[in-house]
Design an enzyme around this catalytic site. Structure first.
Site, PDB file in Angstrom:
ATOM      1  N   HIS A 189       0.818  -1.219   0.000  1.00  0.00           N
ATOM      2  CA  HIS A 189       0.000   0.000   0.000  1.00  0.00           C
ATOM      3  C   HIS A 189       0.853   1.271   0.000  1.00  0.00           C
ATOM      4  O   HIS A 189       0.569   2.235   0.712  1.00  0.00           O
ATOM      5  CB  HIS A 189      -1.014  -0.016   1.152  1.00  0.00           C
TER       6      HIS A 189
ATOM      7  N   HIS B  46      -0.648   5.087   9.692  1.00  0.00           N
ATOM      8  CA  HIS B  46       0.728   5.593   9.725  1.00  0.00           C
ATOM      9  C   HIS B  46       0.772   6.884  10.544  1.00  0.00           C
ATOM     10  O   HIS B  46       1.021   7.960  10.006  1.00  0.00           O
ATOM     11  CB  HIS B  46       1.231   5.836   8.307  1.00  0.00           C
TER      12      HIS B  46
ATOM     13  N   HIS C 292      10.678  -3.489   2.678  1.00  0.00           N
ATOM     14  CA  HIS C 292      11.085  -2.085   2.593  1.00  0.00           C
ATOM     15  C   HIS C 292      11.552  -1.576   3.949  1.00  0.00           C
ATOM     16  O   HIS C 292      11.086  -2.036   4.978  1.00  0.00           O
ATOM     17  CB  HIS C 292      10.010  -1.179   2.005  1.00  0.00           C
TER      18      HIS C 292
ATOM     19  N   GLU D 123       5.159  -5.208   8.240  1.00  0.00           N
ATOM     20  CA  GLU D 123       3.751  -5.043   7.839  1.00  0.00           C
ATOM     21  C   GLU D 123       3.162  -6.348   7.283  1.00  0.00           C
ATOM     22  O   GLU D 123       1.954  -6.538   7.282  1.00  0.00           O
ATOM     23  CB  GLU D 123       3.620  -3.943   6.774  1.00  0.00           C
TER      24      GLU D 123
HETATM   25  O1  LIG Z   1       8.135   3.283  -0.264  1.00  0.00           O
HETATM   26  C1  LIG Z   1       7.686   4.281   0.309  1.00  0.00           C
HETATM   27  O2  LIG Z   1       8.012   5.420  -0.064  1.00  0.00           O
HETATM   28  C2  LIG Z   1       6.739   4.157   1.447  1.00  0.00           C
HETATM   29  C3  LIG Z   1       6.448   5.259   2.244  1.00  0.00           C
HETATM   30  C4  LIG Z   1       5.530   5.139   3.299  1.00  0.00           C
HETATM   31  C5  LIG Z   1       4.912   3.921   3.524  1.00  0.00           C
HETATM   32  O3  LIG Z   1       3.991   3.777   4.487  1.00  0.00           O
HETATM   33  C6  LIG Z   1       5.212   2.831   2.724  1.00  0.00           C
HETATM   34  O4  LIG Z   1       4.573   1.649   3.004  1.00  0.00           O
HETATM   35  C7  LIG Z   1       6.114   2.946   1.688  1.00  0.00           C
END
Ligand SMILES: O=C(O)c1ccc(O)c(O)c1
Length: 284
Positions: free
Chosen positions: A12, A59, A193, A240
């Protein structure tokens, strides 16, 4: 009676929402990502849910370090797309399903999962980006949504096993609701990530693809992977992925039914700083 129709899994990333909202989906950078959702947009038109139970993380938008609910269920009639700093996304208001949400809260709490009940909250990219990926840019979202927020931001976060077992409890709750509704359960967030520190930008294709394999074939084993493995292998925000186990836990094979049917699987790197994974499982 209500029943689980399918589970949908997707990352997401907020930049995906911005790409859609700013008309950039045809750009070379974004085209391969959106191409991976073409099947899904058709599939959901052919398999429309009556309600979506959408598992995501907030978030620091509706919640903050002032309140950190581990599991929070949205019982309101509507949820406003949040302003995350650039104004709210130009997407429709999210309609809830207060009756089913209240029933699931009752049933799941009585099955010993302590949920926080949220009668008012704004919803951020964690919830609206999956809707955009699956539905594109409609005037109104075609189905009501029950937002289900999981704390995967501030430690301690729930274990994969607790998430899988919670999914099983949600299935029982849905199946005891006295209206004939097709319910889809969506697990969102991930894949690998890390947004900060020396490892920012970390991507681990092997880990991600093994997760997708095991999510289909070995969810019980996958649920026993400890947090530290997610963080080490998939980055700080890779945690996540435990939210996908809630959706997987609600599928019928884990309640003694047939194996789910894998309808679609997609993996793409990168979208912003993130590896994007996507899968659709129909009830077997
Ligand atoms: O890859 C990103 O930039 C990014 C930023 C904020 C998030 O909450 C995320 O899941 C990915």
């Amino acid at each position: 009676m209500a029943h689980i129709q399918a589970s949908v899994y997707t990352s997401h990333v907020p930049a995906i929402g911005a790409a859609l909202d700013l008309g950039k989906t045809g750009e070379a950078y974004w085209q391969p990502l959106f191409a991976g959702y073409e099947f899904s947009k058709k599939w959901i038109q052919e398999n429309p849910p009556d309600v979506i139970f959408l598992v995501y993380n907030d978030h620091a938008t509706a919640f903050s370090l002032d309140f950190i609910p581990t599991f929070a269920i949205g019982t309101a009639a509507e949820f406003v797309p949040a302003d995350e700093g650039w104004g709210p996304r130009p997407v429709p208001m999210v309609k809830g399903h207060p009756e089913l949400a209240a029933h699931i809260a009752q049933s799941v709490i009585q099955q010993d999962f302590d949920l926080t009940i949220v009668n008012k909250m704004d919803v951020d990219h964690g919830l609206t980006v999956p809707l955009s990926l699956m539905y594109g840019q409609p005037q109104a979202w075609p189905a009501p949504v029950i937002p289900f927020a999981v704390n995967v931001v501030q430690y301690p976060v729930p274990s994969g096993l607790r998430c899988l077992n919670l999914g099983k409890a949600i299935r029982k709750a849905v199946e005891s609701f006295d209206q004939d509704l097709k319910v889809q359960i969506w697990g969102t967030g991930g894949m690998s990530h890390q947004l900060q520190g020396p490892r920012a930008g970390l991507i681990n294709k092997e880990f991600d693809n093994a997760f997708l394999d095991r999510l289909v074939s070995d969810p019980e084993g996958l649920a026993r992977v400890p947090h530290i493995d997610y963080v080490r292998e998939a980055g700080s925000e890779g945690i996540e992925l435990v939210m996908w186990l809630i959706a997987r836990g609600a599928m019928g094979d884990l309640a003694g039914g047939p194996a789910p049917r894998l309808k679609h699987r997609f993996y793409h790197v990168p979208a912003s700083n993130t590896a994007v994974g996507h899968m659709i499982l129909e009830e077997g």
